[in-house]
Design an enzyme around this catalytic site. Structure first.
Site, mmCIF file in Angstrom:
data_model
loop_
_atom_site.group_PDB
_atom_site.id
_atom_site.type_symbol
_atom_site.label_atom_id
_atom_site.label_comp_id
_atom_site.label_asym_id
_atom_site.label_seq_id
_atom_site.Cartn_x
_atom_site.Cartn_y
_atom_site.Cartn_z
ATOM 1 C CG ASP A 97 -0.008 0.033 2.648
ATOM 2 O OD1 ASP A 97 1.068 0.040 2.617
ATOM 3 O OD2 ASP A 97 -0.841 -0.086 3.577
ATOM 4 C CD GLU A 119 0.342 -6.674 3.178
ATOM 5 O OE1 GLU A 119 1.236 -7.417 3.666
ATOM 6 O OE2 GLU A 119 0.474 -5.434 2.980
ATOM 7 C CD GLU A 133 0.463 4.401 4.792
ATOM 8 O OE1 GLU A 133 1.432 4.855 4.940
ATOM 9 O OE2 GLU A 133 -0.944 4.947 5.191
ATOM 10 C CG HIS A 199 5.010 4.916 11.696
ATOM 11 N ND1 HIS A 199 4.510 3.657 12.143
ATOM 12 C CD2 HIS A 199 4.577 4.600 10.144
ATOM 13 C CE1 HIS A 199 3.947 2.917 11.269
ATOM 14 N NE2 HIS A 199 3.951 3.290 10.020
ATOM 15 N NE ARG A 201 2.252 11.098 5.231
ATOM 16 C CZ ARG A 201 3.096 10.120 4.473
ATOM 17 N NH1 ARG A 201 2.548 8.985 4.438
ATOM 18 N NH2 ARG A 201 4.039 10.239 3.990
ATOM 19 C CG HIS A 232 8.807 7.391 12.334
ATOM 20 N ND1 HIS A 232 8.969 8.399 11.443
ATOM 21 C CD2 HIS A 232 8.732 6.348 11.687
ATOM 22 C CE1 HIS A 232 8.848 8.085 10.286
ATOM 23 N NE2 HIS A 232 8.591 6.890 10.155
#
Length: 361
Positions: A97, A119, A133, A199, A201, A232
């Protein structure tokens, strides 16, 4: 001889595409393999390439500091188009993704090349979670020709959307990688470790602050545990985390760990707190319970099996669930004993994928 092109750009992609590279190399008499690294995550990918002795044919080096998604997309398009024209592969193989996967698929579609999506079929059905994603994955699934899905529910997602091309349930190639590594649990300290990774967004700064405060409260209440947090590199995340957590003696803030080191830490942990997608597959493989800091997940199978709990971003819910697992051995063992080990596969996904591709193209 068939010509396959594998395109990746991030560490999670490389981790899960690695078994496919190995399997293509095992069929060298039948497959010409072209490996393209877009460089979306240069440093982390370069480390793994060296560790695993993978020689790429192209390193496009599109990574730029603080580039926007728009800039990333433009750079990927400009870099990938001439490579596709020059190499003229029979099929382009992408994973998951990422923006690399999305744009590589679009460029392959423009060149009228066959596209294999590894996937495929995972869904939250919320276009903003995870962002970007979820939409990247759906965009790949609109243009792909071959769909290799980890689970039966992923197949059903595609069928509900009217996709009737080649769909094969293979398991997840990330589990193949864990089988390949065959790591062993470290025998040592009995101190319970909670491993944290955050991590995404969509995790806002205000939410991250509250989660950090919950971690401090847990650390103070349970001084016999250790909370290990590989932070991160995103400056916004790093600044908040370091300012709030660095003064608590049993919270260990580290730089991002390399893949092998992280896997070893996860295997030896009492509990994992994360918003990562891949960790939702890996930790259950090690029988380590996971609290998922997200409102929705595209990996419902392990939630239904009981190895994961989806708890959202509410710091009170996080605190309550961690304390319950620390104090209640029965509740902890029920998560640990959940039948997740084979949820995402048996370590033979790459063999199934390449075997099917050799039959098709």
């Amino acid at each position: 001889m068939k010509h396959y092109m594998i395109v990746f750009g991030t560490r999670p992609e490389l981790i899960k595409i690695f078994p496919l590279i190995k399997e293509c190399q095992n069929h060298a008499k039948q497959i010409k393999l072209t490996i393209v690294n877009t460089g979306q995550q240069k440093e982390m990918v370069d480390i793994l390439l060296k560790e695993w002795n993978i020689q790429t044919n192209y390193d496009l080096e599109i990574m730029k500091q603080q580039q926007t998604l728009t800039e990333l997309t433009i750079n990927l398009m400009s870099a990938l188009e001439p490579v596709l024209k020059m190499e003229n592969p029979d099929v382009v193989i992408v994973h998951g993704d990422t923006t690399t996967a999305s744009i590589a698929s679009l460029m392959a579609f423009y060149q009228q090349k066959k596209i294999a999506h590894v996937e495929a079929g995972l869904r939250t059905s919320n276009k903003n979670a995870p962002f970007p994603e979820e939409m990247n994955r759906q965009l790949v699934d609109r243009v792909a020709d071959y769909y290799f899905v980890p689970t039966q529910s992923n197949r059903e997602n595609l069928e509900k959307e009217g996709i009737d091309s080649v769909i094969e349930v293979t398991g997840n190639t990330g589990i193949d990688t864990l089988h390949y590594l065959d790591l062993k649990r470290t025998i040592g300290t009995e101190q319970r470790q909670i491993l944290v990774t955050l991590h995404r967004r969509e995790l806002g700064e205000e939410q991250l602050v509250k989660i950090c405060k919950a971690l401090v409260a847990i650390a103070k209440e349970y001084p016999d545990i250790i909370i290990k947090y590989p932070v991160h590199l995103n400056p916004k995340i790093k600044n908040i985390v370091c300012s709030l957590l660095s003064n608590q003696p049993n919270i260990d803030l580290t730089n991002p760990l390399n893949y092998l080191a992280f896997q070893q830490e996860m295997m030896n942990s009492f509990l994992v707190i994360t918003d990562s997608g891949g960790i939702q597959e890996e930790a259950p493989y090690y029988k380590v319970p996971v609290l998922v800091i997200r409102e929705v997940t595209e990996r419902q199978e392990a939630v239904l099996a009981g190895g994961l709990k989806l708890i959202g971003t509410d710091e009170r819910k996080l605190y309550k669930n961690v304390v319950a697992l620390l104090n209640n051995a029965d509740e902890y063992e029920s998560m640990r004993a959940a039948k997740c080990t084979r949820t995402y596969g048996d370590g033979k996904a790459a063999k199934r994928i390449i075997r099917r591709l050799l039959q098709e193209v």
